[in-house]
Design an enzyme around this catalytic site. Structure first.
Site, short mmCIF file in Angstrom:
data_model
loop_
_atom_site.label_atom_id
_atom_site.label_comp_id
_atom_site.label_asym_id
_atom_site.label_seq_id
_atom_site.Cartn_x
_atom_site.Cartn_y
_atom_site.Cartn_z
N GLY A 76 -2.61 7.78 2.20
CA GLY A 76 -3.52 6.68 1.91
C GLY A 76 -4.94 6.99 2.35
O GLY A 76 -5.18 7.63 3.38
N LYS A 77 -5.92 6.51 1.54
CA LYS A 77 -7.32 6.70 1.90
C LYS A 77 -7.76 5.74 3.00
O LYS A 77 -8.87 5.86 3.52
CB LYS A 77 -8.22 6.50 0.67
CG LYS A 77 -8.28 7.75 -0.20
CD LYS A 77 -8.90 7.47 -1.54
CE LYS A 77 -10.33 7.86 -1.63
NZ LYS A 77 -10.86 7.74 -3.00
N LYS A 78 -6.93 4.76 3.34
CA LYS A 78 -7.31 3.89 4.45
C LYS A 78 -7.46 4.72 5.72
O LYS A 78 -8.35 4.49 6.53
CB LYS A 78 -6.30 2.76 4.68
CG LYS A 78 -6.83 1.79 5.72
CD LYS A 78 -5.95 0.61 5.95
CE LYS A 78 -4.82 0.93 6.87
NZ LYS A 78 -5.25 1.14 8.27
N ASP A 79 -6.57 5.71 5.88
CA ASP A 79 -6.70 6.66 6.99
C ASP A 79 -7.54 7.83 6.49
O ASP A 79 -7.04 8.94 6.27
CB ASP A 79 -5.31 7.10 7.45
CG ASP A 79 -4.52 5.95 8.03
OD1 ASP A 79 -4.85 5.50 9.13
OD2 ASP A 79 -3.59 5.47 7.36
N GLN A 112 -7.78 11.05 8.52
CA GLN A 112 -6.47 11.72 8.51
C GLN A 112 -6.28 12.52 7.21
O GLN A 112 -5.83 13.66 7.23
CB GLN A 112 -5.36 10.67 8.66
CG GLN A 112 -3.95 11.19 8.41
CD GLN A 112 -2.88 10.16 8.69
OE1 GLN A 112 -2.54 9.93 9.83
NE2 GLN A 112 -2.35 9.53 7.66
N GLY A 153 0.83 -1.21 0.00
CA GLY A 153 0.00 0.00 0.00
C GLY A 153 0.86 1.26 0.00
O GLY A 153 0.60 2.21 -0.75
N HIS A 154 1.92 1.27 0.81
CA HIS A 154 2.82 2.43 0.82
C HIS A 154 3.53 2.57 -0.53
O HIS A 154 3.71 3.67 -1.04
CB HIS A 154 3.90 2.27 1.89
CG HIS A 154 3.42 2.26 3.30
ND1 HIS A 154 3.40 1.12 4.09
CD2 HIS A 154 2.94 3.26 4.09
CE1 HIS A 154 2.95 1.42 5.28
NE2 HIS A 154 2.65 2.70 5.32
N GLN A 160 1.85 11.28 18.14
CA GLN A 160 0.50 10.84 17.77
C GLN A 160 0.08 9.55 18.47
O GLN A 160 -0.96 8.98 18.15
CB GLN A 160 0.36 10.73 16.25
CG GLN A 160 1.14 9.62 15.60
CD GLN A 160 1.16 9.73 14.08
OE1 GLN A 160 1.81 10.59 13.51
NE2 GLN A 160 0.44 8.87 13.39
O1 PAF Z 1 -0.33 7.63 8.30
C1 PAF Z 1 0.78 7.62 8.85
O2 PAF Z 1 1.61 6.73 8.64
C2 PAF Z 1 1.13 8.73 9.83
O3 PAF Z 1 0.02 9.15 10.54
C3 PAF Z 1 1.85 9.92 9.16
C4 PAF Z 1 0.96 10.61 8.15
C5 PAF Z 1 3.12 9.45 8.46
C6 PAF Z 1 2.24 10.95 10.22
O4 PAF Z 1 3.09 10.41 11.18
#
Ligand code: PAF
Length: 279
Positions: free
Chosen positions: A144-147, A150, A32-33, A57
């Site tokens: 990613g749209k999974k988050d 975010q 995915g990344h 976070q």
């Molecule tokens: O989605 C992530 O992996 C993290 O929340 C991010 C955007 C890299 C911020 O640390």
């Protein structure tokens, strides 16, 4: 591909470019990344992936300490995906002094769903992402749209702070059984891994009911409660399974021609998974 660990190295290397495209990550990369990196490539003149597990976070009881750090394997995969620069700063490099200035996202978007169950999460995310943006100075960035939430929080931050960065969302990649790819899938035991797809199935079932039963917004609380009960009976601890508007994540006022997103977060054993589907 260059791997740099300091801001000075990053800046001197990026000096030669005018339009970096950035993929921020916390490492422990999966397909995915890598798809986000491939998506980023045509968006700039140099593709940068950052790898940083951002303490800000994570709540104290969360998995910051056990979050897998796999820099060497990540770099091998990034190189194969065509990444040009990996920025992998230490904590001391990214936070050389206590981070007193933080980005506090608006409550109407950031205090619900993930923000409700993970207080402070989006402040941590926005703060590190804004800082990475200042460090890399990208003209585009891919998340990613999974988050899902975010991505929305970051888009709004970029808009409200007038940052000259195009934000792109990357589609969620899934395993053959439908489980969304996630670094946290690695925490699952073999039997939990078999069961993990149930979160996606719960969302699919809810979407199916909305599409076939001509439900109204008034039916949604019962739909969500039923789905929660079924997943709970299967051994999950559900944080939420919910139907929201894509536009602002508010509960929909009508289900007719409103783009919807169904979002879920639940814990299987010690592993908390999230997923979503757009309708
Ligand atoms: O989605 C992530 O992996 C993290 O929340 C991010 C955007 C890299 C911020 O640390």
């Amino acid at each position: 591909m260059r791997v740099v660990h300091t801001l000075a190295e990053l800046r001197s290397h990026l000096n030669a470019y005018s339009r970096p495209a950035l993929v921020p990550t916390m490492g422990n990369l999966h397909e995915g990344h890598l798809a986000l990196v491939r998506q980023a490539k045509p968006l700039g003149d140099v593709t940068v992936a950052s790898i940083f597990v951002n303490r800000l976070q994570f709540a104290p009881h969360e998995d910051f300490d056990r979050y897998p750090r796999t820099l060497e394997a990540d770099c091998t995969q990034l190189q194969a995906a065509g990444c040009d620069v990996v920025f992998a700063p230490s904590e001391a490099e990214l936070y050389p002094e206590p981070q007193g200035y933080k980005v506090s996202p608006p409550a109407d978007l950031a205090d619900l769903l993930e923000g409700h169950f993970r207080p402070g999460f989006f402040t941590g995310v926005c703060t590190v992402v804004l800082k990475l943006f200042h460090m890399v100075q990208p003209s585009a960035a891919v998340f990613g749209k999974k988050d899902y939430q975010q991505l929305m929080v970051i888009k709004r931050m970029v808009r409200q702070l007038a940052l000259p960065i195009e934000i792109h969302g990357g589609e969620t990649l899934r395993a053959a059984d439908g489980l969304a790819l996630s670094s946290r899938n690695g925490y699952l035991s073999p039997s939990e891994r078999t069961q993990a797809v149930q979160l996606n199935q719960a969302l699919q079932n809810m979407a199916h009911s909305i599409n076939t039963l001509q439900l109204t917004p008034g039916d949604l609380p019962a739909l969500e409660a039923n789905a929660t009960q079924q997943l709970t009976q299967l051994g999950w601890q559900v944080d939420y399974l919910t139907v929201r508007r894509q536009q602002d994540l508010a509960p929909p006022l009508t289900l007719v021609s409103t783009p919807l997103v169904l979002l879920g977060a639940a814990r299987l054993g010690k592993t908390r998974l999230i997923d979503n589907i757009e309708t």
